[in-house]
Design an enzyme around this catalytic site. Structure first.
Site, mmCIF file in Angstrom:
data_model
loop_
_atom_site.group_PDB
_atom_site.id
_atom_site.type_symbol
_atom_site.label_atom_id
_atom_site.label_comp_id
_atom_site.label_asym_id
_atom_site.label_seq_id
_atom_site.Cartn_x
_atom_site.Cartn_y
_atom_site.Cartn_z
ATOM 1 N N TYR A 1 -5.383 -0.239 10.240
ATOM 2 C CA TYR A 1 -5.486 -0.105 8.900
ATOM 3 C C TYR A 1 -6.638 0.888 8.396
ATOM 4 O O TYR A 1 -7.370 0.953 9.482
ATOM 5 C CB TYR A 1 -5.966 -1.891 8.159
ATOM 6 N N ASN B 1 -14.076 5.691 4.107
ATOM 7 C CA ASN B 1 -14.534 4.128 5.158
ATOM 8 C C ASN B 1 -13.470 4.985 6.835
ATOM 9 O O ASN B 1 -14.165 4.447 7.806
ATOM 10 C CB ASN B 1 -14.194 3.012 4.840
ATOM 11 N N ASP C 1 -7.069 11.203 1.848
ATOM 12 C CA ASP C 1 -7.515 10.999 0.821
ATOM 13 C C ASP C 1 -9.259 11.694 -0.387
ATOM 14 O O ASP C 1 -9.825 10.843 0.763
ATOM 15 C CB ASP C 1 -7.695 9.997 -0.504
ATOM 16 N N TYR D 1 0.404 -1.430 -0.104
ATOM 17 C CA TYR D 1 0.255 0.301 -0.025
ATOM 18 C C TYR D 1 0.298 1.286 -0.367
ATOM 19 O O TYR D 1 0.531 2.526 -0.303
ATOM 20 C CB TYR D 1 -1.015 -0.033 0.852
ATOM 21 N N HIS E 1 -4.492 5.625 -1.629
ATOM 22 C CA HIS E 1 -5.625 5.737 -0.921
ATOM 23 C C HIS E 1 -3.849 6.481 0.735
ATOM 24 O O HIS E 1 -4.585 6.801 2.045
ATOM 25 C CB HIS E 1 -5.464 4.404 -0.233
ATOM 26 N N ASN F 1 -9.947 1.372 7.447
ATOM 27 C CA ASN F 1 -11.505 0.396 7.467
ATOM 28 C C ASN F 1 -11.462 1.222 9.274
ATOM 29 O O ASN F 1 -12.609 0.882 9.907
ATOM 30 C CB ASN F 1 -11.838 -0.298 7.114
#
Length: 189
Positions: free
Chosen positions: A64, A112, A91, A15, A20, A66
């Site tokens: 993470y 989220n 973002d 990632y 993101h 969420n």
């Protein structure tokens, strides 16, 4: 005066350079410019930087995206930071690439990470800087786009965008959100 500045992103090499993770990129750029490094702690990595008598704790949640609210709530309590001294960097694909938006409150707008923060701290009245990543994707391709890397011509602009966000955070803390909005909320040339 203590401030908590949260950069949203996902941990893990896969990632690292994705759209993101622009929140992580901003905090990494700030730490690098300040010659400080992050330390792993509960629910995330933190670093501390000072500017004009203000102390900023930079937080990259390890929960993470969420579940970002878990880290935000924990560190707000741990550092005794009031909600008005919280700023979240995320973002936003509803804003053109490179455009910044500082807001004092508002809905999660489908993000989220912001949704979870609102749920766990119990209010949407906290400041956030949304960094436009554009929305140049086909129908049904949103996840791939958000979790994809910046295009080569965008990558060239990321360090300048990070610098503008850092300047925006400093303005928010020193001249206040209302005046900072006037300088931050302009479309990138």
């Amino acid at each position: 005066m203590n401030y908590l500045v949260v950069g949203l992103g996902n941990i893990g090499a896969e990632y690292a350079n994705t759209r993101h993770n622009i929140g992580f990129m901003v905090l990494d750029a700030w730490a690098q410019a300040s010659n400080i490094s992050f330390e792993s702690g509960r629910y995330g990595s933190t670093a501390t930087v000072s500017f004009k008598g203000r102390k900023f704790t930079l937080l990259k949640p390890s929960t993470y995206m969420n579940l970002s609210g878990k880290a935000v709530r924990y560190w707000m309590n741990e550092l005794k930071v009031p909600v008005e001294n919280l700023l979240v960097i995320s973002d936003d694909l509803n804003i053109p690439f490179g455009t910044l938006r500082l807001r004092k409150n508002g809905s999660a707008g489908g993000h989220n990470g912001l949704t979870n923060i609102i749920e766990l701290i119990g209010t949407q009245d906290y400041c956030r800087i949304r960094v436009g990543i554009g929305n140049d994707f086909g129908r049904g391709q949103q996840v791939g786009y958000v979790l994809g890397e910046f295009a080569p011509e965008e990558k060239e602009q990321v360090s300048e965008i990070c610098k503008r966000v850092i300047d925006g955070v400093k303005a928010w803390a020193t001249i206040g959100p209302d005046r900072a909005m006037n300088t931050i909320n302009t479309r990138q040339k």
